[in-house]
Design an enzyme around this catalytic site. Structure first.
Site, mmCIF file in Angstrom:
data_model
loop_
_atom_site.group_PDB
_atom_site.id
_atom_site.type_symbol
_atom_site.label_atom_id
_atom_site.label_comp_id
_atom_site.label_asym_id
_atom_site.label_seq_id
_atom_site.Cartn_x
_atom_site.Cartn_y
_atom_site.Cartn_z
ATOM 1 N N SER A 20 3.546 -1.442 -0.580
ATOM 2 C CA SER A 20 2.490 -2.199 -0.101
ATOM 3 C C SER A 20 2.043 -3.221 -1.026
ATOM 4 O O SER A 20 1.759 -3.172 -2.216
ATOM 5 C CB SER A 20 1.272 -1.171 0.129
ATOM 6 O OG SER A 20 0.022 -1.858 0.837
ATOM 7 N N LYS A 44 1.234 -4.692 3.771
ATOM 8 C CA LYS A 44 0.175 -4.756 2.866
ATOM 9 C C LYS A 44 -1.345 -4.292 3.261
ATOM 10 O O LYS A 44 -1.547 -3.786 4.516
ATOM 11 C CB LYS A 44 -0.230 -6.449 3.006
ATOM 12 C CG LYS A 44 -1.333 -7.028 1.945
ATOM 13 C CD LYS A 44 -1.544 -8.285 1.654
ATOM 14 C CE LYS A 44 -2.778 -8.775 0.877
ATOM 15 N NZ LYS A 44 -2.710 -8.067 -0.370
ATOM 16 N N ILE A 70 -5.292 -9.401 -6.835
ATOM 17 C CA ILE A 70 -5.523 -9.995 -5.777
ATOM 18 C C ILE A 70 -6.669 -9.747 -4.981
ATOM 19 O O ILE A 70 -7.510 -10.348 -4.296
ATOM 20 C CB ILE A 70 -4.296 -9.800 -4.885
ATOM 21 C CG1 ILE A 70 -3.104 -10.302 -5.611
ATOM 22 C CG2 ILE A 70 -4.492 -10.534 -3.414
ATOM 23 C CD1 ILE A 70 -2.985 -11.672 -5.644
ATOM 24 N N GLY A 71 -7.127 -8.381 -4.991
ATOM 25 C CA GLY A 71 -8.361 -7.738 -4.576
ATOM 26 C C GLY A 71 -8.189 -7.490 -3.142
ATOM 27 O O GLY A 71 -9.091 -7.568 -2.359
ATOM 28 N N LEU A 72 -7.036 -7.110 -2.691
ATOM 29 C CA LEU A 72 -6.408 -6.679 -1.372
ATOM 30 C C LEU A 72 -6.780 -7.780 -0.369
ATOM 31 O O LEU A 72 -7.435 -7.367 0.698
ATOM 32 C CB LEU A 72 -7.124 -5.327 -1.142
ATOM 33 C CG LEU A 72 -6.523 -4.247 -2.096
ATOM 34 C CD1 LEU A 72 -7.578 -3.028 -2.217
ATOM 35 C CD2 LEU A 72 -5.088 -3.734 -1.473
ATOM 36 N N CYS A 128 -8.887 1.842 -4.311
ATOM 37 C CA CYS A 128 -9.726 0.687 -3.906
ATOM 38 C C CYS A 128 -11.179 1.261 -4.698
ATOM 39 O O CYS A 128 -11.332 2.394 -5.007
ATOM 40 C CB CYS A 128 -10.119 0.797 -2.447
ATOM 41 S SG CYS A 128 -8.727 0.419 -1.460
ATOM 42 N N LYS A 163 -1.752 7.525 -1.265
ATOM 43 C CA LYS A 163 -1.301 6.591 -2.562
ATOM 44 C C LYS A 163 -2.102 6.975 -3.609
ATOM 45 O O LYS A 163 -3.058 6.482 -3.799
ATOM 46 C CB LYS A 163 -1.147 5.171 -2.006
ATOM 47 C CG LYS A 163 -0.356 4.489 -3.068
ATOM 48 C CD LYS A 163 -0.109 3.061 -2.629
ATOM 49 C CE LYS A 163 0.907 2.323 -3.605
ATOM 50 N NZ LYS A 163 1.124 0.867 -3.172
ATOM 51 N N GLY A 241 7.234 2.205 -8.557
ATOM 52 C CA GLY A 241 6.798 1.694 -10.037
ATOM 53 C C GLY A 241 8.066 1.051 -10.759
ATOM 54 O O GLY A 241 8.660 1.959 -11.232
#
Length: 301
Positions: A20, A44, A70-72, A128, A163, A241
């Protein structure tokens, strides 16, 4: 030769997915990658409303990887349902939607909106910041993880992948909390928290000061955590990863992952996902492995 894997009742033609945030919803990569050859496209992060993301600069290269803050940034669930799901449905691949939010209610709103859509699984991004908990990530406390997982499972119509954040003391404990709350699978690792400073400006390179470290530099940490998580729980583990090649992906499978996701390498080599899928097949032929299940958790103890 069988490369199919099954996770929570969903069958994937091979164990290779996108990670993602590194592949959009596949639109940007469809000129390079035949999406039909991937086990799944993981989108995403999708939120209940559009998110603008963090101020720039928000990406920086590091040795063996990259930092992102990026801050989603995302256009929100309405645009996603109208634009991205129809695009992905053109292809013979599974659709896994990554869900993000700033409160449990945010997540539940997206999960419920997706209930009537033709997607295959949900991946819940618990890295988050939880605005009600002083911006501590949902996935950094076992109790918070258990709470959000159980609430999402009560509303979700598709299987749920949690996740996991690697920024914890005991990844096994977190995997167990997700499993106990009803998660159908876990995926790991999300990015490690990192920082970069410009010594000439004596200033932070990222406007956010910290960012998520991804890329080959984090792979040994990720392999170790996937191994620990797969031994802590009975539900499937999806490993990611720093995967840059089929050899990297096979390490994750041997460590106990049922599937793998390619992330930062998509930015370096847009063909990476297909090359990983083809490379796993070549490895199986070389070592006369008839079924990919022989590899999963196959490291000699």
């Amino acid at each position: 030769m069988n490369t199919k894997v099954e996770i929570a009742g969903v069958e994937f033609k091979n164990p290779v997915m996108t990670a993602s945030g590194t592949f959009g919803s596949g639109v940007e990569y469809s000129d390079f990658v035949d999406l039909n050859k991937l086990g799944a496209v993981v989108t995403k992060g999708v939120a209940n409303v559009p998110w603008p993301g963090n101020p720039v600069p928000r990406v920086a290269e590091t040795y063996g990887g990259m930092l992102n803050a990026i801050g989603l940034q995302n256009p929100g669930i309405d645009v996603f349902v109208e634009r991205d799901i129809p695009f992905l449905k053109q292809y013979d691949t599974k659709i896994i939607v990554n869900v993000c939010g700033k409160s449990v209610e945010d997540y539940l709103e997206v999960v419920e909106r997706l209930g009537d859509t033709q997607i295959d699984m949900l991946e819940i991004n618990v890295s988050c910041p939880n605005v009600k908990e002083g911006a501590i990530a949902f996935g950094q406390k076992a109790e918070s993880l258990y709470d959000i997982t159980s609430q999402i499972k009560a509303k979700a119509r598709q299987p749920v992948i949690m996740k996991l954040s690697p920024n914890v003391t005991d990844i096994g404990e977190m995997a167990k909390a997700a499993e106990a709350a009803g998660a159908d699978a876990v995926s790991l690792i999300n990015t490690l928290t990192g920082m970069k400073i410009d010594i000439h400006k004596r200033a932070f390179v990222l406007a956010n000061k910290t960012g998520g470290l991804s890329g080959p530099a984090i792979k040994p940490v990720a392999v170790r955590m996937v191994y620990q998580a797969s031994h802590a729980v009975k539900i499937p583990v999806i490993g990611m990863g720093g995967i840059a090649s089929a050899e990297d992906a096979i390490e994750f499978l041997l460590a106990g992952a049922s599937a793998v996701a390619v992330g930062a390498m998509n930015f370096v080599n847009p063909y990476a996902t297909m090359e990983v899928a083809e490379g796993i097949e070549a490895y199986m032929k070389k070592y006369q492995i008839e079924d990919i299940s022989e590899l999963i958790g196959g490291v000699k103890e």
